[in-house]
Design a protein around this motif. Structure first.
Motif, PDB file in Angstrom:
ATOM      1  N   UNK A 290     -10.319   0.462 -50.428  1.00 59.84           N
ATOM      2  CA  UNK A 290     -10.892  -0.637 -50.262  1.00 59.84           C
ATOM      3  C   UNK A 290     -10.120  -1.879 -49.961  1.00 59.84           C
ATOM      4  N   UNK A 291      -8.995  -1.793 -50.797  1.00 52.79           N
ATOM      5  CA  UNK A 291      -7.703  -2.656 -50.966  1.00 52.79           C
ATOM      6  C   UNK A 291      -6.767  -2.721 -49.664  1.00 52.79           C
ATOM      7  N   UNK A 292      -6.607  -1.546 -49.395  1.00 58.95           N
ATOM      8  CA  UNK A 292      -5.546  -1.522 -48.109  1.00 58.95           C
ATOM      9  C   UNK A 292      -6.333  -1.107 -46.981  1.00 58.95           C
ATOM     10  N   UNK A 293      -7.676  -0.893 -46.473  1.00 60.14           N
ATOM     11  CA  UNK A 293      -8.143  -0.987 -45.302  1.00 60.14           C
ATOM     12  C   UNK A 293      -8.494  -2.017 -44.586  1.00 60.14           C
ATOM     13  N   UNK A 294      -9.019  -1.762 -43.279  1.00 62.60           N
ATOM     14  CA  UNK A 294      -9.165  -2.963 -42.473  1.00 62.60           C
ATOM     15  C   UNK A 294     -10.606  -2.885 -42.244  1.00 62.60           C
ATOM     16  N   UNK A 295     -11.121  -1.736 -41.894  1.00 62.17           N
ATOM     17  CA  UNK A 295     -12.416  -1.576 -41.114  1.00 62.17           C
ATOM     18  C   UNK A 295     -13.349  -0.700 -42.099  1.00 62.17           C
TER      19      UNK A 295
ATOM     20  N   UNK B  19      -7.648   6.854 -39.049  1.00 57.22           N
ATOM     21  CA  UNK B  19      -8.054   6.965 -37.611  1.00 57.22           C
ATOM     22  C   UNK B  19      -8.217   5.445 -37.268  1.00 57.22           C
ATOM     23  N   UNK B  20      -7.380   4.977 -36.504  1.00 61.34           N
ATOM     24  CA  UNK B  20      -7.135   3.514 -36.119  1.00 61.34           C
ATOM     25  C   UNK B  20      -7.151   2.579 -37.602  1.00 61.34           C
ATOM     26  N   UNK B  21      -8.277   1.917 -37.721  1.00 60.10           N
ATOM     27  CA  UNK B  21      -8.369   1.000 -38.930  1.00 60.10           C
ATOM     28  C   UNK B  21      -9.360   1.795 -39.944  1.00 60.10           C
ATOM     29  N   UNK B  22      -9.790   3.035 -39.790  1.00 58.16           N
ATOM     30  CA  UNK B  22     -10.444   3.700 -40.431  1.00 58.16           C
ATOM     31  C   UNK B  22      -9.858   4.837 -41.619  1.00 58.16           C
ATOM     32  N   UNK B  23     -10.082   4.572 -42.697  1.00 58.08           N
ATOM     33  CA  UNK B  23      -9.548   5.772 -43.486  1.00 58.08           C
ATOM     34  C   UNK B  23     -10.685   7.000 -44.029  1.00 58.08           C
ATOM     35  N   UNK B  24     -10.269   8.348 -43.643  1.00 58.83           N
ATOM     36  CA  UNK B  24     -11.137   9.312 -43.688  1.00 58.83           C
ATOM     37  C   UNK B  24     -10.652  10.126 -45.129  1.00 58.83           C
TER      38      UNK B  24
ATOM     39  N   UNK C 276       3.322   9.274 -40.783  1.00 54.16           N
ATOM     40  CA  UNK C 276       2.983   8.975 -41.964  1.00 54.16           C
ATOM     41  C   UNK C 276       2.056   7.703 -41.879  1.00 54.16           C
ATOM     42  N   UNK C 277       2.253   6.739 -40.960  1.00 44.68           N
ATOM     43  CA  UNK C 277       1.115   5.868 -40.771  1.00 44.68           C
ATOM     44  C   UNK C 277      -0.255   6.213 -40.865  1.00 44.68           C
ATOM     45  N   UNK C 278      -0.461   7.613 -40.461  1.00 46.87           N
ATOM     46  CA  UNK C 278      -1.754   8.238 -40.435  1.00 46.87           C
ATOM     47  C   UNK C 278      -2.341   8.846 -41.625  1.00 46.87           C
ATOM     48  N   UNK C 279      -1.311   8.792 -42.661  1.00 43.73           N
ATOM     49  CA  UNK C 279      -1.760   9.904 -43.831  1.00 43.73           C
ATOM     50  C   UNK C 279      -1.534   9.278 -45.378  1.00 43.73           C
ATOM     51  N   UNK C 280      -2.067   9.331 -46.164  1.00 45.33           N
ATOM     52  CA  UNK C 280      -2.068   8.832 -47.423  1.00 45.33           C
ATOM     53  C   UNK C 280      -2.465  10.055 -48.580  1.00 45.33           C
ATOM     54  N   UNK C 281      -1.669  10.415 -49.369  1.00 40.38           N
ATOM     55  CA  UNK C 281      -2.014  11.458 -50.474  1.00 40.38           C
ATOM     56  C   UNK C 281      -1.826  10.374 -51.838  1.00 40.38           C
ATOM     57  N   UNK C 282      -2.891  10.422 -52.700  1.00 43.59           N
ATOM     58  CA  UNK C 282      -2.972   9.875 -53.707  1.00 43.59           C
ATOM     59  C   UNK C 282      -3.000  10.865 -54.993  1.00 43.59           C
ATOM     60  N   UNK C 283      -2.194  10.956 -55.825  1.00 44.64           N
ATOM     61  CA  UNK C 283      -1.774  11.907 -57.058  1.00 44.64           C
ATOM     62  C   UNK C 283      -2.502  11.479 -58.376  1.00 44.64           C
TER      63      UNK C 283
END
Length: 285
Positions: free
Chosen positions: A95-100, A62-67, A39-46
């Protein structure tokens, strides 16, 4: 103007998401992406209207990048701006939760999607990337290729990471200077060594019924990584895998076609895609 509410999907949303008939490959992995080990690697926004689900944005990390990879809008919604609103909200949330930074794909530099992302501070990688899918018949055909150089490839270990980071700065790929951390358990690497030095790498996932080959790196841009992909499949493919997704630069894609001798499947928009990316907090890719 229609107003929507947005929230992050939780375990009790699994049945709802499964019931709307998601047609993309990740329909089978909704449950494991929301409550599984990765679950660390995925995010679903409803996106909801009057407490009813009208859309979602699926993102993978993928590491600190959201795709941003997967967007759905209910066809019954009478709002031509719905997809734009969901995209806009998702970008701001990441933008608020990402690092890279944030990445996404578009089939054309002139597409409506590209225009939205460019207005939000993204840049477009100018060279086309070939994205395609292999199903079992093509996977088995590729695995049976007789290439001796596959013996130069092996799974990476912890001690290889410094060299992988160094290789990511070579400028040989659309991926450069990726931020690598040890907390991403899903992401794996296959490395090619020559005289005990890493000269090329493949970054990949094995997730549910999918092997996802994100990108390749090498000291020389023309270096052929197809033998490494064959070695990876020979080691990791089993009956649970129903498809393999691969992203490649044009030279490596053409090399694969010569070996495969059949046209692989692809997305509805075709093989050619362009990478959209936005860097922040000092991250680079």
């Amino acid at each position: 103007m229609l107003k929507y509410n947005y929230r992050i999907a939780q375990e009790n949303d699994i049945s709802i998401l499964e019931s709307i008939g998601v047609k993309f490959h990740y329909a089978k992995s909704i449950k494991t992406e929301l409550i599984g080990d990765n679950t660390f690697n995925f995010l679903w926004i409803l996106m909801e209207k009057e407490q009813s689900l009208v859309g979602y944005a699926r993102c993978k990390k993928l590491y600190n990048w959201w795709i941003m990879e997967g967007l759905y809008i209910n066809n019954d919604i009478n709002d031509i701006w719905a997809a734009y609103k969901l995209t806009q909200y998702t970008i701001e949330y990441l933008k608020n939760v990402g690092k890279s930074g944030i990445l996404s794909w578009t089939d054309s530099p002139l597409s409506g999607k590209a225009k939205i992302f460019l207005k939000n501070g993204f840049i477009l990688y100018p060279k086309a990337i070939y994205r395609f899918i292999l199903y079992p018949e093509a996977i088995l055909k590729l695995m049976s290729s007789n290439i001796k150089s596959i013996e130069n490839w092996e799974l990476a270990n912890q001690s290889d990471f410094d060299e992988i980071i160094s290789l990511s700065k070579s400028g040989s790929s659309y991926v450069e200077n990726i931020s690598i951390s040890n907390d991403d358990k899903l992401t794996k690497w296959m490395v090619c060594k020559e005289r005990n030095m890493i000269i090329a790498v493949i970054c990949w996932w094995k997730h549910d019924d999918l092997i996802d080959i994100h990108f390749t790196l090498s000291k020389e841009a023309a270096f052929d990584c197809i033998d490494g992909i064959i070695k990876l499949l020979q080691q990791e493919y089993d009956d649970s895998i129903t498809l393999v997704k691969i992203n490649l630069e044009s030279k490596r894609f053409n090399s694969l076609l010569r070996i495969l001798k059949i046209q692989p499947s692809t997305y509805g928009t075709g093989y050619i895609n362009y990478l959209l990316k936005q860097e922040f907090y000092g991250g680079r890719l």
